[in-house]
Design a protein around this motif. Sequence first.
Motif, mmCIF file in Angstrom:
data_model
loop_
_atom_site.group_PDB
_atom_site.id
_atom_site.type_symbol
_atom_site.label_atom_id
_atom_site.label_comp_id
_atom_site.label_asym_id
_atom_site.label_seq_id
_atom_site.Cartn_x
_atom_site.Cartn_y
_atom_site.Cartn_z
ATOM 1 N N THR A 19 0.790 -1.240 0.000
ATOM 2 C CA THR A 19 0.000 0.000 0.000
ATOM 3 C C THR A 19 0.820 1.287 0.000
ATOM 4 O O THR A 19 0.286 2.353 -0.283
ATOM 5 N N VAL A 20 2.098 1.211 0.344
ATOM 6 C CA VAL A 20 2.942 2.407 0.429
ATOM 7 C C VAL A 20 3.975 2.373 -0.685
ATOM 8 O O VAL A 20 4.495 1.314 -1.045
ATOM 9 N N SER A 21 4.274 3.544 -1.232
ATOM 10 C CA SER A 21 5.244 3.620 -2.329
ATOM 11 C C SER A 21 6.610 3.123 -1.867
ATOM 12 O O SER A 21 6.984 3.231 -0.698
ATOM 13 N N GLU A 22 7.361 2.597 -2.804
ATOM 14 C CA GLU A 22 8.647 1.976 -2.492
ATOM 15 C C GLU A 22 9.618 2.966 -1.859
ATOM 16 O O GLU A 22 10.428 2.596 -1.005
ATOM 17 N N ASP A 23 9.551 4.225 -2.248
ATOM 18 C CA ASP A 23 10.462 5.235 -1.713
ATOM 19 C C ASP A 23 10.193 5.544 -0.238
ATOM 20 O O ASP A 23 11.091 5.995 0.478
ATOM 21 N N GLU A 24 8.964 5.321 0.218
ATOM 22 C CA GLU A 24 8.583 5.695 1.572
ATOM 23 C C GLU A 24 8.462 4.515 2.535
ATOM 24 O O GLU A 24 8.331 4.713 3.749
#
Length: 513
Positions: free
Chosen positions: A386-391
């Motif tokens: 659910t969360v972007s890879e960068d974050e």
Amino acid sequence: MHTDDIIEAVGGMSWFQILIVVFIFGPKILTAWGMLMMSFAGTTPDWWCVPTTASSVDETYFRNNETFKLCPTSDNITCQIVFSQDKSTIVSQWDLTCDEKMLNPLVTSIQMGGVFVGAFVGGQFADVIGRKWTYYVCLVLQGGFNLVAAFSVNWQMFAALRFLIGVMIGSLQVVSYPYFMEFLGRKWRPLASSIPIWVTGVCIFALSIWLRPDWSHQHIIVAALHLPFFAGWFFVPESLRWLAVKGRTEDAEKVVDQMSRYNKREKPANTLLLLKQVAEEEKKLRASGSKYTYLDIYRPWSMCWKSLIIQFVWAGMSLVYYGISFGAGRLSGNLYLNIFLLAVVEVPTSVLTFFTNNKFGRKWTAVAFFGIAAAGAFGVAVITKTVSEDEQGTIINVLALLTKLGVGAAWCAHGVLASETYPTVIRNLGYGAASTAARLGGTIAPYVFAMGGDDLVVPFVIVGSIMTACGVLTVVLKDTNGQPMADTMKGQENTWDDAMMAATPMVTEKTKF
């Protein structure tokens, strides 16, 4: 019960027990170091496939992302693999990449297979020849095998020595815990799980590999650190309880004399009589044909189902605990810091379990921490999707730490619960069987956490499911909080109905410290 009375009279936790902590639990620092060695030695440094036509290999090639971790194929067969020089591991030592990359988790599994064998034979030897002889022979061999491993000439030799080191680790783990706990007073037994010596060992290991990131040098360092602990042979006695059930009452009384002298407490006047009663009770059982083997932890049925539950739970805890530990390199950020954090996060909960074990019981302490571990594991799976890879890097690291915290604390509680469930005559056998089951989990852990490649969803869904199952099964076990540790098999015929009643929380008098 008689030996419990004697120990309470001469001091359940005083100077003598501090001596035992130093010389029996102290080497757990080295055992932890040896167990987690592959979390560093098995990591893969950054590497590049550099053309063989290059006149020299320098940092220019290290900055060339086009050849970063690019395995040789028919199109680039002439390239050579060059590793970053920031660390030396078995991967860079013997080029365990590309077609041979599965040899790395194989070596780790071979080591854990050794721990499995050690847990099995260690429990048997400790109950037959004694805790002290088994412990110190394994400690000497562990130091010697680490020294030889430092000079391995190929991965096959290294794997064989890691197996032998694993055998010693497994034996020491099985012996040291009951050995130490058999000298403690009733309310102090949770201390065997609460002292963060294992965690301290991993933290020192993390510092050591940061200062000297070389797999060979680390084996030499850990081998040298064994030397001071060999002195314990001259101070640490054989287990009082083991001597009593073996009929060596005069030797057992000498141990009581030593304890009373160190703790400055008067020995009970009827000490020898009480010890003889324990010996006589055991003698009657042996006269009826009782010779204890691993089969005795599965009979009668009232003992069998407890053993099966304990062994399943321990296998699950080991899979999760060592899977996350060996997988430290897959977390974002600095490897050395991650290894340190995965260990140090257990310190506050290890101390906390000493109080919760006595106040809420061993069982409910374990169940609560299994819930925390399951929540952290399922949280990793959710964040990954659910969360972007960068974050997601930091969030996943925190949730992984939460999972490690939960399973580590649950293991502290379960260690006490398992040891107190078995009587002295089969305590090392029962603990050894549980530890053996744990090594099965540890053996497959590297492969579970290798599933899905870089995707963490599959391994952490498995982890969350296992932690949930462990919590549910632990509820079925009978809590041993405040109960005397039995010395013989007499009085062990608890029924399934008794345990199911115990699984239902009831209002009881608060434990007094």
